[in-house]
Design an enzyme around this catalytic site. Structure first.
Site, short mmCIF file in Angstrom:
data_model
loop_
_atom_site.label_atom_id
_atom_site.label_comp_id
_atom_site.label_asym_id
_atom_site.label_seq_id
_atom_site.Cartn_x
_atom_site.Cartn_y
_atom_site.Cartn_z
N ASP A 145 40.33 -48.44 -23.90
CA ASP A 145 38.80 -48.21 -23.91
C ASP A 145 38.67 -46.64 -23.47
O ASP A 145 37.40 -46.41 -23.07
CB ASP A 145 37.98 -49.33 -23.20
CG ASP A 145 38.50 -48.96 -21.59
OD1 ASP A 145 39.33 -48.54 -21.26
OD2 ASP A 145 37.79 -49.84 -20.84
N HIS A 190 47.11 -36.42 -20.74
CA HIS A 190 47.81 -37.25 -21.97
C HIS A 190 48.12 -36.33 -23.10
O HIS A 190 47.47 -36.44 -24.24
CB HIS A 190 46.67 -38.10 -22.62
CG HIS A 190 47.14 -39.44 -22.79
ND1 HIS A 190 47.61 -40.57 -21.93
CD2 HIS A 190 47.34 -40.02 -24.18
CE1 HIS A 190 47.93 -41.60 -22.48
NE2 HIS A 190 47.69 -41.52 -23.92
N GLY A 195 53.93 -42.17 -26.17
CA GLY A 195 55.26 -42.07 -25.05
C GLY A 195 54.37 -41.40 -23.76
O GLY A 195 55.30 -41.14 -22.59
N THR A 199 57.12 -41.38 -20.34
CA THR A 199 57.18 -39.99 -20.16
C THR A 199 57.01 -39.91 -18.69
O THR A 199 57.70 -39.18 -17.88
CB THR A 199 56.73 -39.15 -21.33
OG1 THR A 199 57.30 -39.18 -22.31
CG2 THR A 199 57.03 -37.40 -20.56
#
Length: 271
Positions: A145, A190, A195, A199
């Site tokens: 969300d 982000h 990943g 990460t």
């Protein structure tokens, strides 16, 4: 405010928790980590960490499934698991091994991109065919969300994040606080198409391993609390919740394994 002042402020705020963490860490190091050979110790951590880190992102592998895959490779795919899940886990193994062998590498964008490339190398084409493993996203992102910010603006902040974190590491700030603060802000940015979570957790543990600390393993059952702590960075503008979560998670892991060690060292009814 200088980065060193910021980290000292948080160290003072969590002085009690850090003191407990350090006391338990010494006991844990002596009674568990030091009593395993290094190879066995790292294999144990790799399996446990990989299973939970991938499970947080939806992979259905159990710890036992992960151990089988690590020991047998793709020749022994656990029953009921998809090839995609197996491939994702195999990629995570490669990224983990790379991380462990590059603890002394500069904490920079090159390291970040290589870890992400390894984590997504053989699965990204399935999830985002136009994306390139290890390269930043070329479009705005959303997860669950959460709608992330303008990707160009977020990506532009990555170099400063890596540089300031490297300074904090070199200045000797407490590694668990450094790892938590880096992780929170990285997940806020982000920067990759896929990943980001795996990460981020890998590089948080690189910070800890570089300082000789145990790995932080966020278990699947703690996913909701972990995600909530990350969301507090967006909603409250504070990473105190994530730092507290990292400290609690690290302490609970060491306490649990020490208790397990004591229990399994007791005589049984058979001997």
């Amino acid at each position: 405010m200088r980065i060193s002042v910021i980290f000292r402020t948080f160290a003072a705020m969590f002085e009690k928790e850090i003191s407990e963490y350090e006391s338990i860490r010494q006991d844990y190091q002596e009674k568990i980590a030091d009593r395993m050979g290094h190879e066995q110790w790292m294999e144990y951590n790799e399996i446990l960490f990989s299973a939970h880190s991938c499970a947080i992102e939806g992979n259905s592998f159990t710890v036992d499934d992960t151990r089988i895959l690590r020991e047998q490779g793709m020749a022994m795919i656990p029953v009921g698991r998809s090839l995609l899940e197996c491939t994702e886990m195999a990629d995570h193994f490669r990224a983990f091994d790379y991380m462990v062998s590059h603890l002394d590498s500069p904490f920079d964008e090159a390291l970040l991109k290589e870890i992400n490339r390894l984590v997504t190398e053989h699965t990204l084409s399935y999830r985002a065919p136009e994306a390139i493993a290890g390269e930043y996203t070329t479009e705005d992102m959303a997860a669950g969300d959460t709608v992330f910010g303008n990707h160009e603006e977020l990506i532009a902040r990555v170099p400063n994040l890596m540089e300031s974190t490297e300074r904090a590491i070199n200045e000797g700030q407490h590694p668990l606080i450094v790892a938590a603060k880096w992780h929170g802000y990285y997940e806020y940015l982000h920067p990759f198409r896929d990943g980001n979570g795996r990460t981020g957790r890998l590089l948080s543990n690189l910070i800890l391993l570089r300082a000789g600390h145990p790995l932080l393993i966020i278990k699947l059952e703690d996913r909701s609390e972990y995600i909530s702590a990350l969301k507090q960075i967006r909603t409250e503008g504070s990473d105190e919740f994530l730092i507290a979560f990292f400290l609690k998670t690290a302490i609970n892991r060491m306490k649990s394994e020490l208790a397990q060690k004591r229990k399994n060292s007791l005589p049984t009814m058979f001997f």
